[in-house]
Design a protein around this motif. Structure first.
Motif, PDB file in Angstrom:
ATOM      1  N   VAL A 110       1.096  -1.240  -0.297  1.00 51.85           N
ATOM      2  CA  VAL A 110       0.134   0.274  -0.233  1.00 51.85           C
ATOM      3  C   VAL A 110       0.454   1.557   0.133  1.00 51.85           C
ATOM      4  N   MET A 111       2.284   1.363   0.446  1.00 53.31           N
ATOM      5  CA  MET A 111       2.886   2.399   0.271  1.00 53.31           C
ATOM      6  C   MET A 111       3.279   2.607  -0.797  1.00 53.31           C
ATOM      7  N   MET A 112       3.874   1.652  -1.330  1.00 54.43           N
ATOM      8  CA  MET A 112       4.028   1.813  -2.749  1.00 54.43           C
ATOM      9  C   MET A 112       3.600   3.203  -3.569  1.00 54.43           C
ATOM     10  N   PRO A 113       2.897   3.266  -3.632  1.00 50.13           N
ATOM     11  CA  PRO A 113       2.522   4.717  -4.698  1.00 50.13           C
ATOM     12  C   PRO A 113       3.084   5.935  -4.069  1.00 50.13           C
ATOM     13  N   MET A 114       3.413   5.988  -2.833  1.00 47.00           N
ATOM     14  CA  MET A 114       3.547   6.773  -2.328  1.00 47.00           C
ATOM     15  C   MET A 114       4.649   7.315  -1.644  1.00 47.00           C
ATOM     16  N   LEU A 115       5.701   5.718  -2.602  1.00 48.39           N
ATOM     17  CA  LEU A 115       7.088   6.323  -2.311  1.00 48.39           C
ATOM     18  C   LEU A 115       7.501   7.804  -3.800  1.00 48.39           C
ATOM     19  N   MET A 116       6.458   7.664  -4.682  1.00 54.56           N
ATOM     20  CA  MET A 116       6.784   8.588  -5.283  1.00 54.56           C
ATOM     21  C   MET A 116       6.267  10.056  -5.674  1.00 54.56           C
ATOM     22  N   GLN A 146      -6.692  -8.975  -3.177  1.00 53.75           N
ATOM     23  CA  GLN A 146      -8.035  -7.847  -3.786  1.00 53.75           C
ATOM     24  C   GLN A 146      -7.956  -6.587  -3.154  1.00 53.75           C
ATOM     25  N   ARG A 147      -8.601  -6.908  -1.641  1.00 50.78           N
ATOM     26  CA  ARG A 147      -8.656  -5.685  -0.637  1.00 50.78           C
ATOM     27  C   ARG A 147      -7.503  -4.801  -0.293  1.00 50.78           C
ATOM     28  N   VAL A 148      -6.209  -5.554   0.030  1.00 48.10           N
ATOM     29  CA  VAL A 148      -4.978  -4.763  -0.723  1.00 48.10           C
ATOM     30  C   VAL A 148      -4.968  -3.606  -1.774  1.00 48.10           C
ATOM     31  N   ALA A 149      -4.884  -4.262  -2.952  1.00 45.64           N
ATOM     32  CA  ALA A 149      -5.287  -4.128  -4.326  1.00 45.64           C
ATOM     33  C   ALA A 149      -6.021  -2.757  -4.067  1.00 45.64           C
ATOM     34  N   ILE A 150      -7.144  -2.933  -3.265  1.00 43.98           N
ATOM     35  CA  ILE A 150      -8.527  -1.908  -3.162  1.00 43.98           C
ATOM     36  C   ILE A 150      -7.944  -0.734  -2.208  1.00 43.98           C
ATOM     37  N   ALA A 151      -6.622  -1.202  -1.182  1.00 44.54           N
ATOM     38  CA  ALA A 151      -6.158   0.312   0.164  1.00 44.54           C
ATOM     39  C   ALA A 151      -4.807   1.010  -0.663  1.00 44.54           C
ATOM     40  N   ARG A 152      -4.558   0.204  -1.501  1.00 45.01           N
ATOM     41  CA  ARG A 152      -3.102   0.318  -3.089  1.00 45.01           C
ATOM     42  C   ARG A 152      -3.804   1.678  -3.961  1.00 45.01           C
ATOM     43  N   ALA A 153      -4.911   1.454  -4.435  1.00 46.33           N
ATOM     44  CA  ALA A 153      -5.201   2.172  -5.264  1.00 46.33           C
ATOM     45  C   ALA A 153      -5.524   3.984  -4.492  1.00 46.33           C
ATOM     46  N   LEU A 154      -6.732   3.776  -3.376  1.00 46.63           N
ATOM     47  CA  LEU A 154      -6.672   4.178  -2.176  1.00 46.63           C
ATOM     48  C   LEU A 154      -5.655   5.535  -2.097  1.00 46.63           C
ATOM     49  N   ALA A 155      -4.708   5.286  -1.713  1.00 43.87           N
ATOM     50  CA  ALA A 155      -3.416   5.173  -1.525  1.00 43.87           C
ATOM     51  C   ALA A 155      -2.974   6.887  -1.556  1.00 43.87           C
ATOM     52  N   LEU A 156      -3.016   7.603  -2.760  1.00 49.03           N
ATOM     53  CA  LEU A 156      -3.658   8.597  -3.414  1.00 49.03           C
ATOM     54  C   LEU A 156      -4.621   9.761  -3.495  1.00 49.03           C
ATOM     55  N   ASN A 157      -5.758   8.697  -2.680  1.00 52.71           N
ATOM     56  CA  ASN A 157      -6.778   9.224  -2.955  1.00 52.71           C
ATOM     57  C   ASN A 157      -7.298  10.185  -3.637  1.00 52.71           C
ATOM     58  N   PRO A 158      -7.751   8.869  -5.034  1.00 56.15           N
ATOM     59  CA  PRO A 158      -7.698   9.816  -6.389  1.00 56.15           C
ATOM     60  C   PRO A 158      -8.745   9.273  -6.250  1.00 56.15           C
ATOM     61  N   PRO A 159      -9.578  10.434  -7.437  1.00 51.89           N
ATOM     62  CA  PRO A 159     -10.952  11.008  -7.452  1.00 51.89           C
ATOM     63  C   PRO A 159     -11.834   9.758  -8.363  1.00 51.89           C
ATOM     64  N   LEU A 160     -10.859   9.102  -9.188  1.00 48.94           N
ATOM     65  CA  LEU A 160     -11.353   7.808 -10.168  1.00 48.94           C
ATOM     66  C   LEU A 160     -11.527   6.168  -9.946  1.00 48.94           C
TER      67      LEU A 160
END
Ligand code: ADP
Ligand code: ADP
Length: 226
Positions: free
Chosen positions: A107-113, A152-166
């Motif tokens: 879940v931290m992965m996208p935040m590293l950017m 799949q729950r982890v994937a959803i948490a990761r998708a939410l990591a940067l709080n995207p509108p979509l």
């Protein structure tokens, strides 16, 4: 308020060669902010192609795509990448989780950017997202040891990591049993209601499609209305 607007979008593969094939025809589509939309249609009808275009992973051959009000055809690769990074979260079957890492690390992965964020702050936010998706006690487990539904729950948490509108979800429940399917769909619905995150979900599951706000049906590369 439209978050996503497609105007007369066409897509051909191998354009300009003898093998040219058009797979999307004059797609007009609006997804409004806060909506939970389903994209349905038979295999080969163009759903993945359309999702790749909407996800700014591929470009239309013609037509226009507006994302959060921005017209995207004139944007260069860097600007597209930047827009994709803050506007869109992906729950794609092909966006594999890193199975040798823990749920928190995934879940931290996208935040590293995001340059310069302290490690502790990212870890704390990742753990809070995992708690939101019901994985409070699984945060330090390796993703490779978790069930399909948990992954799949982890994937959803990761998708939410940067709080995207979509959030774009490609058959997010495709490999799950009925019970996990319901749980994952309800989880996404809850995020949609609570945070007003807009969802576009590809699904073959007509029971789920009927529970969405809006159904978009593709047949042979065209949107059909019924
Ligand atoms: P799905 O039906 O789940 O979308 P497909 O098996 O149709 O999956 O496609 C899997 C991948 O192969 C996709 O990334 C798609 O773009 C690519 N693909 C599908 N058909 C072709 C083709 N005729 N030539 C090249 N790539 C293709
Ligand atoms: P779906 O996701 O609904 O199964 P796709 O978007 O994967 O549909 O495919 C739509 C059509 O485009 C299919 O005929 C497929 O074979 C073709 N296609 C998909 N990707 C490619 C590609 N990269 N090159 C050529 N044809 C492709």
């Amino acid at each position: 308020e439209s978050l996503l607007l497609l105007n007369q979008v066409c897509k051909s593969y191998a354009a300009g060669t003898p093998a040219e094939t058009q797979v999307l025809f004059d797609i007009d589509l609006t997804v409004t902010q806060g909506e939970f939309a389903a994209l349905i249609g038979p295999s080969g009808s163009g759903k993945s192609t359309l999702l790749n275009i909407i996800g700014l992973l591929d470009r239309p051959s013609s037509g226009r795509l507006f994302m959060t009000g921005k017209e995207t055809s004139q944007l260069d690769e860097d600007s597209l990448t930047q827009l994709r990074g803050h506007a869109i979260g992906f729950v794609f079957q092909s966006h594999y989780l890193l199975t040798a890492f823990t749920a928190t690390e995934n879940v931290m992965m996208p935040m590293l950017m995001q340059a310069g964020r302290p490690d502790d702050a990212m870890r704390e936010q990742a753990q809070s997202l995992l708690a939101q998706v019901g994985l409070k006690n699984w945060q330090d487990h390796l993703v490779g040891n978790m069930s399909g539904g948990q992954q799949q729950r982890v994937a959803i948490a990761r998708a939410l990591a940067l709080n995207p509108p979509l959030i774009l979800a490609d058959e997010p429940t495709g490999n799950l049993d009925t019970k996990s399917t319901d749980a994952i769909f309800e989880l996404m619905r809850e995020v949609n209601r609570r945070q007003k995150t807009t969802f576009l979900m590809v699904t073959h599951n007509m029971v789920l499609a009927r529970r969405c706000d809006h159904t978009i049906e593709l047949v042979d590369g065209r949107i059909v209305t019924r």
